[in-house]
Each structure stands twice: as C-alpha cells, then as structure tokens.
Design a protein around this motif. Structure first.
Motif, PDB file in Angstrom:
ATOM      1  N   VAL A 252      20.724   6.101  -8.737  1.00 18.42           N
ATOM      2  CA  VAL A 252      21.311   4.991  -9.536  1.00 18.42           C
ATOM      3  C   VAL A 252      20.101   4.809 -10.379  1.00 18.42           C
ATOM      4  N   TYR A 253      20.472   4.639 -11.655  1.00 18.54           N
ATOM      5  CA  TYR A 253      19.537   4.498 -12.760  1.00 18.54           C
ATOM      6  C   TYR A 253      19.170   3.020 -12.818  1.00 18.54           C
ATOM      7  N   PRO A 254      18.119   2.593 -13.313  1.00 17.13           N
ATOM      8  CA  PRO A 254      17.914   1.117 -13.346  1.00 17.13           C
ATOM      9  C   PRO A 254      18.740   0.469 -14.507  1.00 17.13           C
TER      10      PRO A 254
ATOM     11  N   GLY B  97      33.631   0.633 -27.010  1.00 16.42           N
ATOM     12  CA  GLY B  97      33.350   1.709 -25.948  1.00 16.42           C
ATOM     13  C   GLY B  97      31.854   2.081 -25.528  1.00 16.42           C
ATOM     14  N   ASP B  98      31.042   1.715 -26.429  1.00 18.81           N
ATOM     15  CA  ASP B  98      29.738   2.073 -26.371  1.00 18.81           C
ATOM     16  C   ASP B  98      28.866   1.514 -25.072  1.00 18.81           C
ATOM     17  N   TYR B  99      29.125   0.180 -25.037  1.00 20.51           N
ATOM     18  CA  TYR B  99      28.613  -0.507 -23.892  1.00 20.51           C
ATOM     19  C   TYR B  99      28.903   0.123 -22.568  1.00 20.51           C
ATOM     20  N   ALA B 100      29.858   0.681 -22.319  1.00 20.80           N
ATOM     21  CA  ALA B 100      30.502   1.124 -20.878  1.00 20.80           C
ATOM     22  C   ALA B 100      29.986   2.596 -20.909  1.00 20.80           C
ATOM     23  N   LYS B 101      29.289   3.308 -21.923  1.00 18.92           N
ATOM     24  CA  LYS B 101      28.627   4.568 -22.202  1.00 18.92           C
ATOM     25  C   LYS B 101      27.234   4.628 -21.882  1.00 18.92           C
ATOM     26  N   SER B 102      26.729   3.503 -21.540  1.00 21.78           N
ATOM     27  CA  SER B 102      25.091   3.319 -21.481  1.00 21.78           C
ATOM     28  C   SER B 102      24.770   4.019 -20.126  1.00 21.78           C
ATOM     29  N   LEU B 103      23.567   4.521 -19.978  1.00 21.47           N
ATOM     30  CA  LEU B 103      22.913   4.940 -18.847  1.00 21.47           C
ATOM     31  C   LEU B 103      22.405   3.707 -17.806  1.00 21.47           C
ATOM     32  N   ASN B 104      22.548   2.429 -18.442  1.00 17.75           N
ATOM     33  CA  ASN B 104      22.009   1.432 -17.651  1.00 17.75           C
ATOM     34  C   ASN B 104      22.739   1.441 -16.401  1.00 17.75           C
ATOM     35  N   GLY B 105      22.423   1.465 -15.326  1.00 16.37           N
ATOM     36  CA  GLY B 105      22.865   1.275 -13.906  1.00 16.37           C
ATOM     37  C   GLY B 105      23.762   2.646 -13.723  1.00 16.37           C
ATOM     38  N   TYR B 106      23.525   3.567 -14.227  1.00 13.62           N
ATOM     39  CA  TYR B 106      24.263   4.858 -14.311  1.00 13.62           C
ATOM     40  C   TYR B 106      24.267   5.483 -12.713  1.00 13.62           C
ATOM     41  N   GLN B 107      25.401   5.862 -12.037  1.00 16.99           N
ATOM     42  CA  GLN B 107      25.275   6.056 -10.827  1.00 16.99           C
ATOM     43  C   GLN B 107      25.457   7.721 -10.924  1.00 16.99           C
TER      44      GLN B 107
ATOM     45  N   ARG C 263      17.111   3.710  -7.781  1.00 20.62           N
ATOM     46  CA  ARG C 263      17.633   3.663  -6.364  1.00 20.62           C
ATOM     47  C   ARG C 263      18.347   4.879  -5.759  1.00 20.62           C
ATOM     48  N   LEU C 264      18.427   5.284  -4.437  1.00 16.50           N
ATOM     49  CA  LEU C 264      19.098   5.851  -3.804  1.00 16.50           C
ATOM     50  C   LEU C 264      20.432   5.241  -3.484  1.00 16.50           C
ATOM     51  N   MET C 265      21.577   6.034  -3.411  1.00 18.69           N
ATOM     52  CA  MET C 265      22.769   5.211  -2.826  1.00 18.69           C
ATOM     53  C   MET C 265      23.813   6.586  -2.167  1.00 18.69           C
TER      54      MET C 265
END
Length: 622
Positions: A500-502, A515-525, A571-573
C-alpha cells in the motif's frame, strides 16, 4: 484523385495559365524504392521422422558474409509471411552478433502437417512415438544439414508456448543444440500456469486461449462474446460444462479434456515432461516475470529441476517485475507504476545477447549462473548464487481479528473474522466491465492493478499494517497459511499480499484532467503475490475430499517466488476472499464429484471464517 496526387507529388500547379503550359511542368519523379528488409526470406517444409512436414521460415541477415549460428523458435501462433521491414526491437542486440533466425509452425498448426493436441508429453526411448521434443530434434538435424552457411550451432528461444517448445528440446537434446532460453514456459497444466492454479480452473483464460489454438488450424481465432462485460457472460453460462456444450460443441478437445480430468490424474502427470530432465548438459537461460499473468511458475520449476543435477553450472534463472513477455520490450514501468529503468532493454542487451553470443559464437565472457533478479521496489538488479537468497529468514506476518497485520503473534483466544461467499455474486478478478482476455490491454497488467476497486465488498477481508519504519526486503518463496473454515463442504480461499503506497506518494497535478485524480499512485494498492487454493484438494490432488463444515483447517496457499522491497512509509496489506471470477471458475461450495459439471442447485452461499494464527510467511532479507 490519383491524377491529383501525382501532380502534387511532381510540384505541378493545377489552376491558372501556367497549368496549361506543359513545358513548364517538371517530369514526375519516381517513387522511392521500398527499403530492403535486413533479412532475406525463405519458406520450407521440414520433414519429421514420421513423414510429417512442418512449415518453417528462414530469415537470414541480408549482409551475411560467413557461417552463422541458427536461433530457432517453434510456435503454434503462426510464422511470418514475409521478412520484417526492420529489425524487431528485441533482436537489435542479437543482430550485432548475427544469427540465422528460423521460425517454425508446430505440428498441426497453419501449414504444418498433423494434429495440434497441446500435449506436452515426451516418449524418450520409443522410436515409434513423435512429440514436441522429437520434432525439435528432427528440425535441428535438418537445419544444420540443409541451411547454407550455418555454423553447426543452434540455439532455441521463445516466450510462452515458444518458451515451452524451447524447453522441451532439452529432453534428449540434439548434439548441435548449444544453448536454450525457455521464457515463461510451463511444466504441468494442473499446477500453477496457463490452465489451472493448484487445480482451480483458469476459466476465462482457458476459454480464450484454447479457442484460439483449436477452433481453426489456419488462424489464431478470437473467441466472440455476445456481452460487453465478460463477467456477465461467464456468470450467465452457469456451470463450466455449458461452455463446452453450447459454444465449443466438441471443437476444442483440450477444453473438453479439462472437464473430463478435474483432478491431478495421469492425464496431467503423464504430460509433465520436466520429470524426464536429468543431468543439465545444455546451457539454459530461464526467464520469468513476477507479474506474469499467464505463466509465472514453469520457468522457475525448470530451473529448480535443472539445479538438482548441474555439475557444470549451466542453468541460470532471470526474473523481474514483468508481465507476460514484457522483458522482450523496452519496459520501464510496472503497469501504471513508472520506475525509470529500462529493465527490458537491459535484459536483452546485458543478459540475453551475451548468453547466446558466448555459447553460439564463442565470444565474450562466460555468463555467470544462479539467479539474476530485477528487484521491484528498489528497482535494481540483484544476483543470487542460491534461491532463496542466502541470509533470508522465514518471518511470520499475522492476520489479526481487528483487521490489523503485524509480526506479533495473536493473543490467546483471539476471535475469527467472517464473511459470506455467494457464488451468484463472485468477487471479480479485475475491474468491470471486463474485456475478453486478448481484446484489450487490460489483461497484461491486471495482476498489478490497484485493488481499491474491491473497496466496500463485504466478501473481501482486508488486513493492514502500520506504516513501515524501515524498508522490508522479501526475497524468495512467499507462503500463506490460513486457519480457516467454511460452512460449506467445499470452498476456495484466495490470498493477496499487497504493497500500500502512502497517500502522499506523488504530488498531483494542479489542474487534473477528467479521470486523472483516480489514476494517482497516492494510496495505490499494488498486489505483490496472489493465488488460490481449492479446499477439495487440501488432503489430496488426486482424491478430492469434502470439507467438514465449521472445522478450522490449515490452508497453505503457495504465493510463488518474489523479490520486492516494501519501502519505508508503505503499509502491508493482505486480502482474503473466496472467489476470483471469471479468471478462476466458481466453487459451488457444496462438494460435488466434478465442479465443471455441477448443477445450478449445487451453488450455495457459505460463511467463511479466517481465524487466529493465520499468517503470511515472508522470506525476509536482513
């Protein structure tokens, strides 16, 4: 229109007085001659020991001046009908050394004689039998005797089916075969590659892939769906048997065979060609992708088998953060995650080309063996003399009842978590709507897709750690061990290990496009390791047994080989679910003799429990 185009090309005005004066017009110039291909092209039919002839194309460097080794590939997907206009990108480094490229349609495909069965069985010592290993042997024998200006040395290579076709040539190899690179190959259709995962049928992939190969001998057939979302199409079909009855109607024999052989019986084990590998005598460059959505395991299994008897240190394993075959592209990203290093090009130039150059040309340094890994997270190349890497320590990562994830063992009496699994509403394996396997680019990188698309589903349990205080490096085989139960008499458990990315991974654009906001790596799982285990096979692959409802049982889910750094602040998930549709067929959750032939009434809801002691065993590098 043709006259206008010709006039424009010649610089002739088409209006006004000047256009009426022929003497003012310049003579049309001839169109430039098309550029010559860097290769000459020849198609031949190569005879096999049983009289069958196989369609074979020979691509020779146009500027060849002396003998060259042959680089040979065998494929069911068709050979080129002409020479390429320019050097394919993944051959640029190879062409610096020079090879005669030979491509062959496998028996029963396109113009090649015979019937294509997809069989991977071998019959060493039986002169009356032909198989893919004997076809490779006979082809090499003919090529070195009949192709002018070859050096007498042959290498084989290929990705996916051509990778398997290269690997199986190691069974009784021809004396002229001096180097082999099986890439994304496989050894057992029931285990962990194309058609099953630990006995669970790879439904959507088997449907599309087998239709491509067996519906029409003369072409790669694209299976046609009458619904836009293939999730809906497979769900509406019901039990898998209906696809064979209503769609294939016996025209895809391998699909029928999968339904006839749900267990790990002799149909599969008799085809496990790697059992015949003995002493490693041919230098071998095995290649796999950690995110290979089709064949992630087979090349590793070949390497492990070769390493058991490799006194001359001829077997090498290379792996990286690649989807199926993407190491043969200028890859510098893991799906949507850029890492800025041209790992695919580096593999081609620094590993693949030197391997063939040394063993086929006798030039350069002798390649080192062991495991070469492009490590994800750190995005750097690593070399290991052993696997798992020396110094790694098996470390337990526990799933807790409060949804947390930690290296601390659960307290005595810690409770279970539960959810209801409903076969009528299975968990999708990627975001909907889903295309057919090959009908969009989405298939290539679905194993790296952000898992937040499952957010809110009550039938997916998530366990999340605190942010890491330092980097965590995992190098080796990852294993899930669940303590779990079901209220049914059969069940699946799917386990995913996720990075889990910060939330502040990147700075988003100030003026994002739709659509760009949803493509961000922020919080990417980001999934790191994922797989499925089918309950009926916990005790035996060959003799499936019903589960005892409500009984907490140990479920081991092999999550394969990985080399990844979970960075500080990440984080690990872990996610746990009981369906993965339609890449995996639905378990009815009521024990039946054959899931593919279950009746609609056999599909029932079940309450699943994940209990204290469930964990992921990580090979942690100090």
């Amino acid at each position: 229109m043709r006259k206008v185009v010709a006039a424009l090309a010649a610089g002739v005005a088409l209006a006004g007085p000047i256009a009426a004066r022929p003497q003012a017009a310049s003579a049309p110039t001839a169109a430039p001659a098309p550029a010559l291909s860097p290769y000459t092209y020849e198609e031949v039919m190569v005879p096999m020991r049983d009289g069958a002839r196989l369609q074979t194309v020979i691509l020779r460097p146009r500027n060849q001046t002396g003998p060259l080794p042959i680089l040979f590939s065998r494929t069911p997907y068709g050979v080129p009908d002409s020479a390429p206009k320019k050097t394919p990108g993944n051959q640029v480094a190879l062409d610096r050394d020079g090879y005669i490229y030979v491509e062959q349609s496998m028996r029963g495909r396109f113009k090649s004689d015979g019937v294509f069965t997809l069989s991977t069985a071998v019959h060493p010592g039986d002169p009356k039998q032909v198989d893919e290993s004997t076809d490779a042997y006979d082809s090499i024998d003919w090529l070195v005797k009949n192709v002018p200006q070859n050096s007498g040395k042959v290498g084989m290579w290929g990705v996916s089916y051509p990778g398997f076709a290269a690997a199986i040539a190691l069974i009784g190899p021809h004396p002229a075969l001096k180097a082999v690179s099986p890439q994304a190959a496989w050894v057992d259709y029931w285990q962990s590659d194309d058609l099953h995962r630990n006995g669970a049928l790879r439904l959507s992939y088997a449907t599309d892939w087998l239709a491509m190969l067996q519906l029409d001998k003369t072409q790669d057939t694209s299976f046609q769906y009458d619904r836009y979302d293939t999730y809906d199409w497979f769900l509406a079909k019901g039990p898998v048997e209906q696809i064979d009855k209503t769609e294939f109607k016996g025209k895809v024999p391998m699909f029928t065979a999968l339904l006839d052989h749900p267990n790990h019986d002799a149909f599969y084990t008799d085809q496990r060609w790697s059992d015949r590998l003995g002493k490693t005598t041919v230098p071998t460059l095995n290649v796999a992708g950690y995110w290979d959505q089709e064949d992630p395991s087979g090349s590793w299994q070949i390497y492990f088998k070769q390493a058991q008897n490799d006194p001359d240190h001829l077997a090498t394993m290379v792996a990286g953060p690649w989807a199926h075959g993407w190491w043969q592209r200028p890859t510098n990203a893991l799906g949507p995650i850029p890492y800025g290093v041209p790992s695919g090009t580096q593999f081609q130039e620094q590993i693949q080309a030197p391997f063939f150059a040394y063993w086929l040309h006798g030039t350069g340094a002798k390649p080192t063996t062991g495991v070469k890994s492009f490590q994800s997270g750190s995005w750097t190349w690593k070399s290991y003399t052993a696997w798992p890497a020396a110094g790694t320590k098996p470390t337990d990562l526990y799933l807790h009842a409060d949804g947390s994830l930690s290296f601390k063992a659960p307290a005595p009496g810690e409770a279970c978590r539960d959810y209801v699994s409903d076969p009528a509403n299975p968990v999708p394996f990627r975001a909907r709507p889903m295309s057919g396997t090959y009908l969009s680019p989405d298939w290539s990188w679905w194993e790296a897709a952000d898992q937040r698309f499952l957010g809110g589903r009550p039938d997916v349990l998530s366990y999340t750690s605190a942010p890491l205080e330092k980097d965590l490096t995992v190098t080796g085989h990852v294993l899930a061990q669940l303590a779990a139960s079901t209220s049914g008499t059969d069940s699946d458990f799917v386990v995913k290990l996720i990075d889990v990315y910060p939330d502040n991974q990147v700075q988003n654009a100030e003026s994002p496009k739709p659509g760009d906001y949803a493509k961000s790596l922020n919080g990417y799982q980001l999934p790191i390791a994922m797989d499925v285990r089918r309950g009926r096979f916990l005790a035996s692959d060959t003799n499936p047994q019903p589960l005892v409802p409500g009984k907490v049982t140990r479920w081991e889910v092999a999550l394969r080989e990985h080399d990844h750094v979970f960075l500080k602040g990440h984080r690990l998930m872990v996610q746990v679910q009981s369906s993965w549709f339609p890449v995996i067929d639905r378990n009815p959750q009521r024990f039946v003799p054959n899931i593919a032939r279950a009746k609609p009434g056999d599909f029932v809801k079940a309450t699943q429990k994940v209990c204290a002691g469930s964990k992921i065993v990580l090979p942690v590098m100090p």
